[in-house]
Design an enzyme around this catalytic site. Structure first.
Site, PDB file in Angstrom:
ATOM      1  CG  LEU A 110      -9.721  -2.475  -2.433  1.00  0.00           C
ATOM      2  CD1 LEU A 110     -10.561  -3.092  -1.318  1.00  0.00           C
ATOM      3  CD2 LEU A 110     -10.607  -1.833  -3.491  1.00  0.00           C
ATOM      4  CE1 TYR A 111      -7.058  -3.366  -7.115  1.00  0.00           C
ATOM      5  CE2 TYR A 111      -5.192  -1.886  -7.407  1.00  0.00           C
ATOM      6  CZ  TYR A 111      -6.406  -2.375  -7.836  1.00  0.00           C
ATOM      7  OH  TYR A 111      -6.968  -1.880  -8.987  1.00  0.00           O
ATOM      8  CD  GLU A 113      -8.125  -5.018   5.300  1.00  0.00           C
ATOM      9  OE1 GLU A 113      -8.568  -5.560   6.327  1.00  0.00           O
ATOM     10  OE2 GLU A 113      -7.900  -3.799   5.221  1.00  0.00           O
ATOM     11  CG  LEU A 114      -9.639  -7.912  -2.778  1.00  0.00           C
ATOM     12  CD1 LEU A 114     -10.845  -8.536  -2.085  1.00  0.00           C
ATOM     13  CD2 LEU A 114     -10.082  -7.047  -3.955  1.00  0.00           C
ATOM     14  CG  MET A 115      -4.216  -9.090  -3.514  1.00  0.00           C
ATOM     15  SD  MET A 115      -2.605  -8.466  -4.054  1.00  0.00           S
ATOM     16  CE  MET A 115      -1.727 -10.020  -4.335  1.00  0.00           C
ATOM     17  CB  VAL A 116      -4.297 -10.267   3.154  1.00  0.00           C
ATOM     18  CG1 VAL A 116      -4.242 -11.044   4.469  1.00  0.00           C
ATOM     19  CG2 VAL A 116      -2.905  -9.767   2.774  1.00  0.00           C
ATOM     20  CB  CYS A 117      -9.662 -10.454   2.686  1.00  0.00           C
ATOM     21  SG  CYS A 117      -9.755  -9.305   4.060  1.00  0.00           S
ATOM     22  CG  ASP A 118      -9.835 -14.013  -2.629  1.00  0.00           C
ATOM     23  OD1 ASP A 118     -11.062 -14.036  -2.397  1.00  0.00           O
ATOM     24  OD2 ASP A 118      -9.313 -14.626  -3.561  1.00  0.00           O
ATOM     25  CG  ASP A 195      -2.000  -3.466  13.309  1.00  0.00           C
ATOM     26  OD1 ASP A 195      -1.516  -3.057  14.384  1.00  0.00           O
ATOM     27  OD2 ASP A 195      -2.804  -2.799  12.634  1.00  0.00           O
TER      28      ASP A 195
END
Length: 429
Positions: A110-111, A113-118, A195
């Protein structure tokens, strides 16, 4: 002072009594009025996103922390009633109205993907050219529930089932938008998606069940920083200073792209490394170069477009693209060579149909000028190609030729795959 504001404060806008008289104006969006984000806009936006807590210039390390809204569990209850998809990360469920929730088995995933999304969301806030439109937005997150909330879409391109003549235009238009999104990720966000595949391309809803909506790129679970970034060591810390996650940037060819959608240049590298019995240590690898990252993402996007082309033409499902599923173990060099066969044969068919000269560095006749494929392996490769050509003849592929006459489709395929080549250094080899 702003020109419009200066005009409002000029003597011509004063009343006879000397008091200031400002004529009312219709409300205007900040973006339209000023043309870009103001400082106040940035303040109201930034408090909901990652915050920099420290920069270590000596070690070139960037430290960030999560905003408070991502650590509070103030969302609607997660019911897990309607499962939409499942993967190695966890599962996706329908949530509330027009939303989904992605639940992670591991908080570290989660950390990431959350960092990248943000980071992408921050980049989208300052985008002015529309290149970001085909990148999925995220709505919010809850680290307590290991949850990422996102808009709801109909399905992935891999699960889309309404292929017909009316799918051609939205498919081409959608992939043109996805191409722009890849450029935006690379140049504006400093990110390598790594990906891209039909399972990570979402199809939006339309007014009809059989229409193809807009296409949107999603799933940043393996995205990483490329070498054009000033700092490559980004660490997430808690409010008390404890390190929660370190955003990695080291990549090796086996971990880039799904094997079925690996570009030929990556397949050749994996084939060579497996043949030599060499397994690279990810920690000893560096970040991917910015241009290499861009090429690989565009190429994986190109092979995802070929997936759509196959579904437009092969209604009999006789052609096993992209996965021939020969049953090889991943430690066998032939495992990677098998994924080259359907790509090579399909591109040769399309090259002939569109009168294109697509030199991919490997042919169905056994020509491989840059990679020393063993005689035994080449014999097997030729057998696969012969079988695939037979399947093409048995399918309805050539009867669907009118579907491939979209004026922009040949050029789009050629552009996305222009630099792919069966050689360890790609087209430049």
């Amino acid at each position: 002072m702003d020109v419009n504001m200066a005009a409002e404060l000029s003597p011509t806008n004063s009343s006879s009594s000397g008091e200031l008289s400002v004529s009312p104006e219709p409300p205007r969006e900040t973006q339209a009025f000023l043309g870009k984000v103001t400082v106040i806009d940035y303040f109201t936006f930034q408090h909901k996103h990652l915050k920099v807590t420290n920069i270590d210039d000596m070690t070139e390390t960037l430290y960030v922390k999560l905003p408070e809204n991502m650590t509070r569990c103030d969302h609607l209850p997660i019911t897990c009633e309607y499962l939409l998809g499942r993967g190695s990360y966890g599962a996706v469920y329908a949530h509330a109205d027009n939303a989904t929730v992605k639940l992670y088995d591991s908080v570290t995933e989660l950390y990431h993907e959350l960092m990248v999304c943000d980071m992408i969301q921050i980049g989208k806030a300052t985008a002015e050219d529309g290149q970001d439109k085909a990148l999925v937005d995220y709505l919010s997150a809850c680290t307590s529930c290991h949850a990422l909330f996102m808009p709801q879409f109909r399905c992935s391109l891999q699960d889309y089932g309404h292929w017909h003549d009316g799918s051609i235009e939205p498919l081409v238009r959608g992939f043109q938008g996805l191409k722009d999104a890849v450029y935006f990720l690379n140049r504006h966000c400093g990110l390598f998606h790594s990906d891209i595949s039909p399972s990570n391309i979402l199809v939006d809803f339309t007014d009809t069940m059989w229409g193809m909506g807009r296409l949107v790129l999603t799933d940043y679970g393996t995205a990483s920083l490329h070498d054009r970034n000033k700092m490559l060591d980004v660490r997430l810390k808690s409010s008390k200073g404890r390190q929660l996650y370190r955003l990695y940037c080291q990549r090796e060819p086996f971990s880039i792209a799904k094997d079925t959608y690996k570009p030929l240049c990556l397949l050749s590298k994996c084939y060579i490394l497996r043949g030599a019995g060499h397994i690279p240590d990810p920690s000893a690898c560096g970040p991917v170069g910015a241009q290499t990252a861009l090429r690989l993402d565009l190429q994986s996007l190109g092979y995802s477009l070929l997936y759509g082309i196959m579904h437009l033409a092969d209604s009999t499902h006789k052609i096993p693209y992209p996965n021939p599923d020969m049953g090889f173990d991943r430690s066998d060099p032939l495992y990677f060579l098998q994924f080259a066969a359907p790509k090579v044969v399909l591109l040769e068919v399309l090259s002939q149909m569109w009168n294109l000269n697509l030199d991919m560095g490997l042919t169905s006749c056994g020509e491989s000028p840059c990679v020393d494929v063993t005689a035994e392996h080449m014999s097997q490769f030729l057998q696969w190609c012969r079988s695939l050509k037979k399947r093409f003849k048995e399918s309805y592929f050539f009867n669907c030729r009118p579907r491939f006459e979209h004026p922009h489709l040949p050029g789009l395929v050629a552009e996305l795959l222009a630099d792919d080549f069966f050689g360890p250094d790609g087209r430049r080899g």
